[in-house]
Design an enzyme around this catalytic site. Structure first.
Site, short mmCIF file in Angstrom:
data_model
loop_
_atom_site.label_atom_id
_atom_site.label_comp_id
_atom_site.label_asym_id
_atom_site.label_seq_id
_atom_site.Cartn_x
_atom_site.Cartn_y
_atom_site.Cartn_z
N ARG A 1 -67.95 37.19 30.96
CA ARG A 1 -69.00 36.20 30.73
C ARG A 1 -69.60 35.77 32.07
O ARG A 1 -68.88 35.39 32.99
CB ARG A 1 -68.46 34.97 30.00
CG ARG A 1 -67.97 35.28 28.60
CD ARG A 1 -67.43 34.05 27.91
NE ARG A 1 -66.81 34.41 26.64
CZ ARG A 1 -66.16 33.56 25.86
NH1 ARG A 1 -66.02 32.29 26.23
NH2 ARG A 1 -65.62 33.96 24.73
N SER B 1 -69.74 33.41 23.22
CA SER B 1 -69.05 32.51 22.30
C SER B 1 -69.70 31.13 22.24
O SER B 1 -70.83 31.00 21.79
CB SER B 1 -67.57 32.40 22.69
OG SER B 1 -66.85 31.66 21.74
N HIS B 2 -69.00 30.11 22.70
CA HIS B 2 -69.45 28.73 22.59
C HIS B 2 -70.25 28.28 23.82
O HIS B 2 -70.61 27.11 23.92
CB HIS B 2 -68.25 27.81 22.40
CG HIS B 2 -67.21 27.97 23.46
ND1 HIS B 2 -66.44 29.10 23.55
CD2 HIS B 2 -66.81 27.16 24.47
CE1 HIS B 2 -65.62 28.99 24.58
NE2 HIS B 2 -65.82 27.83 25.16
N ASP C 1 -69.40 27.88 16.17
CA ASP C 1 -69.94 28.17 17.50
C ASP C 1 -70.90 29.35 17.42
O ASP C 1 -71.22 29.86 16.34
CB ASP C 1 -68.81 28.43 18.49
CG ASP C 1 -68.04 29.71 18.20
OD1 ASP C 1 -68.09 30.18 17.04
OD2 ASP C 1 -67.38 30.22 19.12
N ASP D 1 -70.85 32.59 18.09
CA ASP D 1 -70.52 33.88 17.48
C ASP D 1 -69.72 33.76 16.20
O ASP D 1 -69.31 34.76 15.63
CB ASP D 1 -69.79 34.78 18.48
CG ASP D 1 -68.42 34.25 18.86
OD1 ASP D 1 -68.24 33.03 18.93
OD2 ASP D 1 -67.51 35.07 19.10
N ASP E 1 -66.67 32.38 15.41
CA ASP E 1 -65.22 32.42 15.26
C ASP E 1 -64.57 31.04 15.32
O ASP E 1 -63.45 30.87 14.87
CB ASP E 1 -64.58 33.37 16.29
CG ASP E 1 -64.90 33.03 17.73
OD1 ASP E 1 -65.62 32.05 17.98
OD2 ASP E 1 -64.41 33.76 18.63
N ARG E 2 -65.25 30.03 15.84
CA ARG E 2 -64.68 28.69 15.92
C ARG E 2 -65.25 27.80 14.82
O ARG E 2 -66.36 28.02 14.34
CB ARG E 2 -64.97 28.06 17.28
CG ARG E 2 -64.39 28.85 18.43
CD ARG E 2 -64.59 28.12 19.75
NE ARG E 2 -64.09 28.93 20.85
CZ ARG E 2 -63.52 28.44 21.94
NH1 ARG E 2 -63.40 27.13 22.09
NH2 ARG E 2 -63.09 29.24 22.91
N THR F 1 -52.85 31.15 25.41
CA THR F 1 -54.20 31.02 24.88
C THR F 1 -54.89 32.39 24.89
O THR F 1 -54.76 33.15 25.84
CB THR F 1 -54.99 30.02 25.73
OG1 THR F 1 -54.41 28.73 25.59
CG2 THR F 1 -56.44 29.97 25.30
N GLU G 1 -55.56 28.08 17.29
CA GLU G 1 -55.62 27.47 18.60
C GLU G 1 -56.27 26.10 18.49
O GLU G 1 -57.16 25.90 17.65
CB GLU G 1 -56.42 28.34 19.57
CG GLU G 1 -55.82 29.71 19.79
CD GLU G 1 -56.65 30.57 20.72
OE1 GLU G 1 -56.06 31.42 21.40
OE2 GLU G 1 -57.88 30.38 20.76
N SER H 1 -58.41 24.95 20.25
CA SER H 1 -59.81 25.04 20.66
C SER H 1 -60.70 25.44 19.47
O SER H 1 -61.62 26.24 19.62
CB SER H 1 -59.96 26.05 21.80
OG SER H 1 -59.37 27.29 21.46
N LYS I 1 -60.24 34.95 15.21
CA LYS I 1 -60.38 33.68 14.52
C LYS I 1 -61.66 33.73 13.72
O LYS I 1 -62.57 34.48 14.03
CB LYS I 1 -60.37 32.51 15.51
CG LYS I 1 -61.22 32.64 16.74
CD LYS I 1 -60.96 31.47 17.67
CE LYS I 1 -61.71 31.61 19.00
NZ LYS I 1 -61.01 32.50 19.96
#
Length: 560
Positions: free
Chosen positions: A24, A116-117, A288, A290, A292-293, A356, A375, A377, A388
């Site tokens: 990233r 991601s986020h 988020d 993508d 996954d969260r 993590t 997790e 997060s 996730k």
């Protein structure tokens, strides 16, 4: 007409080491000449002989630079001997959906375009990560190989003249140096939805949301934060489960996420939080960039801490028919609270504590040692894929509510009455000076890992005494393959089970993010404000760390 493969001379770039979930950086870094190509070639070369005539899937969260990056990757796949690329329409594919596709079609892997986020846009972040044949993030040995290759790369291979239309669903065939190469553009939602319909009772969930007879509907409010989940939310919750279109928000993926931060927490999803507080909704959720969260909210903005969400879902998996009598184990990341451990102890189900990073759950799932994991997060998932999965978590919660015929708040109160409550909070200090953070942790390590630190006593403002029982830098030995992950975060554990954890995050694109996790268990005081309950312990952690002095930050960027 045959397309020709071209070898392009290049030189290595510093720092192409994948972090917790891929590489990233700021968009401008990826836009440098050869930068993206170098990293992609490193991935493709590390696949090895299996790359010949294999199929890979490519897609991302729709952020800025996704489309041109996807087109470049397709041209490089063609040049490197890949037989077929499956790509989401307009390069859209949620991270969980890519895992579904890899597993369903037994692919060698997939390349996911996401940060991601992290924020998106021309001046924000971009990312690339590789998922392996089990559908999960590449493990350490693979990412290490990719990094090592990137440090000595001298050329990459591409078919520059290959013109691919990724805006139209269908199959495109090409001749690349006399070899057949196929690009299949697909609806990125279809396979994911099919799996969700296998796992969950959609008829029961539709009855819950729409209501029937004397029973009113269960009103939801779901915010995709202009990320990739929008089309999935529209298809599942509106088209299939009957929610009103007014009950979903920001369902069109935008390259800059509408100028907002696509991180589902109380700070960055404040609009959803306020709408839940002011409205008559029963359940709120946000995802988020993508997909996954997830963040889950109850009526009037009741916040579901991700650690508690994992524990309660684990304790209620039988509410989902496809998981009944099929639970083999639980797992949580080390910073995640021990609430899950109490469920495991009660149910006599083993709980694994990992570093993590979702990749550490993959081996456990593949060995059938765990069924659900998570997790703190805002990541929750199960063995249905190797990522996730935000939408899965919402469907799981709706299944629990449908089974109990109760509100989220009441479900949690009953859980805490049975198990007690692990009060938990996380303080994030984002984009700090990396050098000063390293100095801070070096001093902290010398202090807390000394023999004199064990037994040290701290007094809280309420008169409670905390006595240090254990201090270490967490090491993990994988129970499946024996691999070791060392120095994964500092744990300070007190005699009463309270603890705090300190680590640097691996998900930022610049600077350093310091995360401080604080946890305290209470058997009877279960309905207090977590920030009030944890205030003294937070101060003990920050003062021992000397965080304010080193970072200059009086307040965290985000409090969870």
């Amino acid at each position: 007409m045959s397309q020709e493969v071209v070898s392009v001379k290049t030189e290595p770039f510093d720092g192409q080491k994948p972090g917790t979930s891929g590489l990233r950086k700021n968009v401008s870094v990826f836009q440098q000449k050869h930068y993206t190509e170098n990293f992609v070639q490193s991935i493709l070369s590390c696949i090895g002989p299996r790359i010949k005539d294999c199929t890979l899937v490519v897609g991302g969260d729709g952020r800025f630079f996704c489309k041109p990056a996807a087109e470049t990757i397709i041209r490089m796949c063609a040049a490197n001997g890949v037989g077929k690329v499956i790509v989401g329409k307009d390069a859209i594919f949620s991270t969980p959906a890519i895992s579904v596709v890899i597993r369903k079609y037994n692919l060698v892997g997939g390349i996911i375009l996401t940060a991601s986020h992290n924020p998106g846009g021309p001046n924000a972040d971009f990312g690339i990560k590789f998922n392996t044949s089990n559908g999960g993030p590449a493990p350490d040995d693979v990412t290490n190989s990719i990094f090592e290759f990137s440090k000595s790369i001298s050329e990459y291979f591409i078919v520059p003249g290959l013109s691919v239309d990724i805006s139209t669903v269908g199959v495109q065939n090409f001749d690349v140096s006399g070899r057949k190469f196929v690009v299949e553009v697909v609806d990125p939602v279809t396979d994911y939805v099919a799996l969700m319909k296998e796992l969950f009772d959609f008829d029961a969930l539709k009855d819950l949301i729409k209501g029937n007879g004397e029973k009113s509907g269960f009103k939801i409010l779901i915010d995709s934060l202009s990320g990739v989940t929008g089309p999935y939310v529209q298809r599942i919750f509106v088209d299939l489960l009957g929610a009103s279109p007014d009950n979903v928000r920001n369902v069109i993926p935008l390259e800059d996420f509408g100028g907002k931060h696509p991180d589902p927490n109380l700070t960055y999803a404040a609009d959803l939080v306020n709408a839940m507080k002011e409205g008559d909704y029963n359940l709120g959720a946000a995802f988020d960039g993508d997909g996954d969260r997830n963040m889950i909210l109850g009526s009037k903005g009741f916040f579901v801490n991700p650690s508690d969400s994992l524990a309660v879902l684990a304790d209620n998996l039988e509410c989902i028919p496809s998981y009944k009598n099929k639970v083999t184990g639980y797992a949580r990341s080390m910073p995640t609270s021990a609430a899950l451990d109490r469920v495991g102890e009660s149910r006599k189900i083993k709980v694994y504590e990992t570093p993590t990073g979702w990749k550490y759950f993959g081996n456990l799932m593949d060995a059938e040692k765990i069924t659900i994991c998570g997790e703190e997060s805002f990541g929750t998932g199960s063995n249905h894929i190797r990522e996730k999965d935000g939408i899965w978590a919402v469907l799981a919660w709706l299944s629990v509510v449908s089974s109990h015929q109760s509100s989220l708040e009441d479900i949690f109160k009953k859980h805490w009455e049975k198990y007690g409550r692990n009060y938990f909070t996380r303080y994030d200090y984002e984009n700090c000076d990396a050098d000063k953070c390293r100095q801070m942790l070096e001093e902290f390590e010398s202090k807390v890992l000394s023999s004199s630190f064990i037994g040290k006593k701290y007094q809280s403002s309420s008169g409670k005494t905390y006595v240090v029982k254990l201090a270490d830098n967490f090491n993990y030995a994988d129970p499946v393959d024996g691999s070791i992950a060392s120095k994964q975060g500092f744990r300070i554990i007190f005699e009463d089970g309270s603890r705090y954890v300190v680590r640097l995050s691996g998900t930022g694109s610049s600077g350093a993010t310091v995360r401080v996790y604080v946890e305290s268990y209470e058997s009877s005081q279960i309905l207090e404000d977590p920030q009030v309950m944890l205030g003294s312990l937070v101060n003990i952690a920050l003062e021992t760390l000397r965080l304010r002095e080193y970072t200059g930050r009086e307040e965290p960027t985000v409090i969870t």
